[in-house]
Enzyme design. Structure first.
Site, PDB file in Angstrom:
ATOM      1  N   ARG A  36      -8.783  -9.458  -6.656  1.00 28.41           N
ATOM      2  CA  ARG A  36      -9.736  -8.686  -6.141  1.00 28.41           C
ATOM      3  C   ARG A  36     -10.444  -8.047  -6.977  1.00 28.41           C
ATOM      4  NH1 ARG A  36      -8.590  -6.906  -0.724  1.00 28.41           N
ATOM      5  NH2 ARG A  36      -6.481  -7.627  -0.055  1.00 28.41           N
ATOM      6  N   GLY A  40      -5.122  -1.905  -5.572  1.00 35.31           N
ATOM      7  CA  GLY A  40      -4.473  -1.121  -4.535  1.00 35.31           C
ATOM      8  C   GLY A  40      -4.047  -2.086  -3.471  1.00 35.31           C
ATOM      9  N   SER A 154       0.464 -10.342   1.910  1.00 37.64           N
ATOM     10  CA  SER A 154       0.560 -11.179   3.039  1.00 37.64           C
ATOM     11  C   SER A 154      -1.013 -11.444   3.553  1.00 37.64           C
ATOM     12  CB  SER A 154       1.091 -10.547   4.047  1.00 37.64           C
ATOM     13  OG  SER A 154       0.624  -9.203   4.330  1.00 37.64           O
ATOM     14  N   GLY A 194      -2.439  -3.642  15.873  1.00 39.11           N
ATOM     15  CA  GLY A 194      -3.288  -3.589  17.121  1.00 39.11           C
ATOM     16  C   GLY A 194      -3.606  -2.270  17.888  1.00 39.11           C
ATOM     17  N   LEU A 195      -2.320  -1.619  17.887  1.00 36.15           N
ATOM     18  CA  LEU A 195      -2.486  -0.241  18.680  1.00 36.15           C
ATOM     19  C   LEU A 195      -3.312   0.778  17.935  1.00 36.15           C
ATOM     20  CD1 LEU A 195       1.269   0.130  20.134  1.00 36.15           C
ATOM     21  CD2 LEU A 195      -0.910  -0.925  21.304  1.00 36.15           C
ATOM     22  N   GLU A 196      -3.004   0.886  16.510  1.00 38.67           N
ATOM     23  CA  GLU A 196      -3.899   1.892  15.656  1.00 38.67           C
ATOM     24  C   GLU A 196      -5.464   1.434  15.734  1.00 38.67           C
ATOM     25  OE1 GLU A 196      -2.387   2.019  11.758  1.00 38.67           O
ATOM     26  OE2 GLU A 196      -0.353   2.703  12.349  1.00 38.67           O
ATOM     27  N   LEU A 327       5.823  -3.211   4.955  1.00 38.34           N
ATOM     28  CA  LEU A 327       5.279  -1.835   4.927  1.00 38.34           C
ATOM     29  C   LEU A 327       5.021  -1.443   3.408  1.00 38.34           C
ATOM     30  CD1 LEU A 327       7.942  -0.339   7.335  1.00 38.34           C
ATOM     31  CD2 LEU A 327       5.424  -0.219   7.762  1.00 38.34           C
ATOM     32  N   HIS A 452       9.864  29.067  11.960  1.00 37.76           N
ATOM     33  CA  HIS A 452       9.437  29.140  13.235  1.00 37.76           C
ATOM     34  C   HIS A 452       7.864  29.689  13.086  1.00 37.76           C
ATOM     35  CE1 HIS A 452       9.442  30.035  17.486  1.00 37.76           C
ATOM     36  NE2 HIS A 452       8.805  31.308  17.332  1.00 37.76           N
TER      37      HIS A 452
HETATM   38  P1  FAD Z   1      -0.803  -6.441  -0.954  1.00 38.46           P
HETATM   39  O1  FAD Z   1      -1.029  -4.793  -0.632  1.00 38.46           O
HETATM   40  O2  FAD Z   1      -1.126  -7.400  -0.057  1.00 38.46           O
HETATM   41  O3  FAD Z   1      -1.056  -6.595  -2.408  1.00 38.46           O
HETATM   42  C1  FAD Z   1      -1.208  -7.969  -2.792  1.00 38.46           C
HETATM   43  C2  FAD Z   1      -2.382  -8.221  -3.799  1.00 38.46           C
HETATM   44  O4  FAD Z   1      -1.953  -9.316  -4.508  1.00 38.46           O
HETATM   45  C3  FAD Z   1      -3.664  -8.203  -3.404  1.00 38.46           C
HETATM   46  O5  FAD Z   1      -4.495  -7.313  -3.646  1.00 38.46           O
HETATM   47  C4  FAD Z   1      -4.118  -9.560  -3.505  1.00 38.46           C
HETATM   48  O6  FAD Z   1      -5.447  -9.802  -3.745  1.00 38.46           O
HETATM   49  C5  FAD Z   1      -3.391 -10.000  -4.759  1.00 38.46           C
HETATM   50  N1  FAD Z   1      -3.148 -11.396  -4.847  1.00 38.46           N
HETATM   51  C6  FAD Z   1      -2.646 -12.331  -4.020  1.00 38.46           C
HETATM   52  N2  FAD Z   1      -2.538 -13.526  -4.618  1.00 38.46           N
HETATM   53  C7  FAD Z   1      -2.761 -13.297  -5.737  1.00 38.46           C
HETATM   54  C8  FAD Z   1      -2.959 -14.379  -7.048  1.00 38.46           C
HETATM   55  N3  FAD Z   1      -2.580 -15.474  -6.900  1.00 38.46           N
HETATM   56  N4  FAD Z   1      -3.399 -13.857  -8.021  1.00 38.46           N
HETATM   57  C9  FAD Z   1      -3.725 -12.366  -8.094  1.00 38.46           C
HETATM   58  N5  FAD Z   1      -3.708 -11.472  -7.506  1.00 38.46           N
HETATM   59  C10 FAD Z   1      -3.048 -12.006  -6.086  1.00 38.46           C
HETATM   60  N6  FAD Z   1       2.005  -0.483   5.740  1.00 38.46           N
HETATM   61  C11 FAD Z   1       2.368   0.986   5.650  1.00 38.46           C
HETATM   62  O7  FAD Z   1       3.307   1.285   5.100  1.00 38.46           O
HETATM   63  N7  FAD Z   1       1.629   1.960   6.524  1.00 38.46           N
HETATM   64  C12 FAD Z   1       0.367   1.818   6.891  1.00 38.46           C
HETATM   65  O8  FAD Z   1       0.090   2.698   7.691  1.00 38.46           O
HETATM   66  C13 FAD Z   1      -0.055   0.562   7.048  1.00 38.46           C
HETATM   67  N8  FAD Z   1      -1.265   0.287   8.003  1.00 38.46           N
HETATM   68  C14 FAD Z   1      -1.656  -1.178   7.745  1.00 38.46           C
HETATM   69  C15 FAD Z   1      -2.769  -1.124   8.542  1.00 38.46           C
HETATM   70  C16 FAD Z   1      -3.496  -2.479   8.628  1.00 38.46           C
HETATM   71  C17 FAD Z   1      -4.811  -2.674   9.123  1.00 38.46           C
HETATM   72  C18 FAD Z   1      -2.608  -3.435   7.669  1.00 38.46           C
HETATM   73  C19 FAD Z   1      -3.499  -4.803   7.348  1.00 38.46           C
HETATM   74  C20 FAD Z   1      -1.621  -3.429   7.069  1.00 38.46           C
HETATM   75  C21 FAD Z   1      -1.039  -2.219   7.190  1.00 38.46           C
HETATM   76  N9  FAD Z   1       0.122  -1.886   6.329  1.00 38.46           N
HETATM   77  C22 FAD Z   1       0.629  -0.644   6.445  1.00 38.46           C
HETATM   78  C23 FAD Z   1       0.831  -3.220   5.628  1.00 38.46           C
HETATM   79  C24 FAD Z   1       0.717  -2.663   4.289  1.00 38.46           C
HETATM   80  O9  FAD Z   1      -0.663  -2.816   3.898  1.00 38.46           O
HETATM   81  C25 FAD Z   1       1.229  -3.930   3.352  1.00 38.46           C
HETATM   82  O10 FAD Z   1       2.672  -3.963   3.800  1.00 38.46           O
HETATM   83  C26 FAD Z   1       1.297  -3.582   1.789  1.00 38.46           C
HETATM   84  O11 FAD Z   1       0.203  -3.622   1.556  1.00 38.46           O
HETATM   85  C27 FAD Z   1       2.236  -4.576   1.280  1.00 38.46           C
HETATM   86  O12 FAD Z   1       2.097  -4.348  -0.104  1.00 38.46           O
HETATM   87  P2  FAD Z   1       2.260  -5.549  -1.444  1.00 38.46           P
HETATM   88  O13 FAD Z   1       2.176  -4.912  -2.501  1.00 38.46           O
HETATM   89  O14 FAD Z   1       3.433  -6.357  -0.705  1.00 38.46           O
HETATM   90  O15 FAD Z   1       1.171  -6.475  -0.995  1.00 38.46           O
END
Ligand code: FAD
Length: 473
Positions: A36, A40, A154, A194-196, A327, A452
């Site tokens: 990206r 983040g 994911s 979905g709920l959020e 998460l 309290h």
């Molecule tokens: P990601 O955050 O998905 O990061 C993976 C990164 O890898 C991405 O930037 C992607 O571009 C990069 N990437 C992928 N393939 C490649 C490649 N081949 N080469 C280079 N870069 C690559 N979790 C919570 O704990 N609390 C919440 O409130 C919450 N709210 C959410 C709300 C929504 C709408 C969604 C969709 C998710 C939410 N989640 C929440 C879940 C949370 O976003 C994920 O669990 C978390 O981001 C997973 O972290 P990660 O580091 O595994 O992957």
């Protein structure tokens, strides 16, 4: 060939960037690659953060519209400026993604822009990772590293019969950016996302209907907590059809007709947007992992050992890629433990107290085992409960829906699970996580000061109630 690293982290989400920083703190020569333009991951760009920004904005609007009068504040009907609301959300995201870039720079961690694909191990025992980048300046043939940590996260799963089209049939990313409030938003899937997002658009004036295939919302949550949350959301105007299997979509201009079955009966609902939030799948394709023979379990997650090492020596995986709830805080903790174990530390993630939160209003938050799990595992337990209706601060706030429930071992009194529905449940659950990780008993929490009047006193009361010692219950 470029510099050789000890560790290459693939993906700069909460799993990847946190791992890279911790690795650097531990003296590991690390680089991170991200496809990206901003850092983040899903969390900061299109997940946790923008959804909470809109949840907060829409909650302010709903409070002004529905609750100010109760507090004796008289205002004309508030109006929404959606463009300002979305811009504020984008600004929150920008500041935080810039913050991650700053942190990586501060720690002198090279950020390689592009898509990474594992090429395999060379005869020298080092891994080669190809980086594909549109920007010629960033283009690198292959990064050489002793180890690779996959943290690619994911992507949303579509309905089998209705593919995403980015306009009418959308995932969370697009639902965070609707240019106008839908008249009728149908949400497929009554999980956290979905709920959020359903709550956001309902508060802003949309009719929201949630179609859920299972007989209950939030299937992994404690049933008593999930049922109360459903009743409360229903009272607020969210509509639910449970046991509903979506069978198709007929589109007609900007409108659509979603068809679904409940048992043998067929139904249809008209809408102008369909948000599909039925789950997410690990983003493994494109990484080269399966092509190298890496093992993926039947559930589609990458199999790892206690070091988060995959079936391929020197390749590790964390976060949404590996088993467990998807998460952000799980991804970060796994990343920290993974790199610490690379340096010989014997740390481990304590999954028994992993918290989960749904940021509706009231919020739902839980950690540890549910009553249903304790029953099915034949673990004798005792339960204590405190309703927010009896809590002074909740009364003062006019936010009395919900409860704190503590489940403790029948013999040892050790806390096994805590389930909260109520105001700021997301913050309250922190005490429960700390207590459980420190193997505290219900009596330990019941004996502690709780200022309290605070919402936290409900935690103390529930803890006291475990042993029938509640004062205000
Ligand atoms: P990601 O955050 O998905 O990061 C993976 C990164 O890898 C991405 O930037 C992607 O571009 C990069 N990437 C992928 N393939 C490649 C490649 N081949 N080469 C280079 N870069 C690559 N979790 C919570 O704990 N609390 C919440 O409130 C919450 N709210 C959410 C709300 C929504 C709408 C969604 C969709 C998710 C939410 N989640 C929440 C879940 C949370 O976003 C994920 O669990 C978390 O981001 C997973 O972290 P990660 O580091 O595994 O992957």
């Amino acid at each position: 060939m470029s510099e050789r690293y000890e560790l290459l982290v693939v993906g700069a989400g909460p799993g990847g960037y946190v791992s890279a920083i911790r690795a650097k703190q531990l003296g590991i020569n690390v680089a991170i690659v991200e496809r990206r333009s901003t850092l983040g991951g899903v969390c900061l760009n299109e997940g946790c953060i923008p959804s909470k920004a809109l949840l907060d904005s829409s909650e302010h609007f709903a409070t002004a519209r529905d609750k100010f009068a109760i507090h004796g504040i008289e205002i004309d009907s508030p109006r929404i400026n959606l463009q300002v609301m979305l811009s504020r959300k984008n600004e929150v995201v920008r500041r935080l993604t810039d913050g991650v870039a700053y942190l990586l720079k501060k720690h002198k961690i090279p950020v390689i822009k592009g898509e990474a694909r594992l090429l395999g191990m060379g005869s020298d025992g080092d891994h080669r990772t190809e980086i594909v980048s549109e920007a010629a300046v960033d283009a690198v043939d292959a990064v050489v590293s002793k180890r690779v940590l996959l943290a690619t996260g994911s992507e949303p799963v579509s309905l089998p019969c209705i593919p995403f089209d980015g306009e009418f049939v959308v995932g969370a990313r697009e639902a965070l950016d609707f240019d106008k409030v839908p008249e009728h938003l149908v949400v497929a899937g009554a999980g956290f996302i979905g709920l959020e997002l359903g709550s956001v658009w309902r508060r802003l004036g949309a009719r929201v209907t949630v179609l859920e295939m299972l007989p209950a919302i939030l299937p992994t949550m404690d049933r008593q907590a999930a049922d109360l949350l459903q009743r409360t959301l229903k009272k607020q105007g969210m509509e639910f059809r449970l046991g509903a299997r979506i069978t198709g979509l007929e589109k007609n201009g900007g409108k659509g007709r979603v068809t679904y079955q409940v048992g043998e009966d067929n139904f249809a609902v008209e809408c102008d947007r369909l948000l599909v939030s039925i789950g997410r799948r690990p983003l493994i394709s494109g990484t080269g992992f399966t092509e190298l023979g890496g093992v993926v379990s039947e559930s589609g997650r990458i199999s790892v050992d206690e070091n988060y090492q995959t079936s391929i020596a020197g390749i590790y995986a964390i976060g949404d890629l590996v088993p467990g709830p998807m998460l952000a805080h799980k991804a970060s903790e796994e990343g920290i433990v993974c790199v610490e174990r690379m340096t010989g530390k014997t740390v481990a993630v304590d999954y028994t107290c992993l918290p989960g939160v749904v940021y509706t209003w009231p919020e739902g938050a839980s950690t540890g085992k549910t009553e249903e799990q304790l029953k099915s595992e034949n673990i004798p337990y005792k339960s204590g409960k405190s309703n927010f209706i009896g809590n002074g601060r909740a009364r003062a706030m006019e936010e009395t829906d919900g409860f704190v429930k503590i489940l403790a071992d029948a013999q040892t009194d050790r806390i096994l699970g805590v389930h909260i529905v109520g105001p700021r449940a997301s913050d309250l659950i922190g005490e429960a996580v700390t207590a459980m990780c420190l193997k505290a008993t219900a009596r330990d929490i019941g004996m502690q000061f709780h200022a309290h009047p605070t919402l936290g006193e409900a935690m103390k009361e529930a803890a006291l109630d475990v042993n029938n010692e509640a004062i205000h219950g």
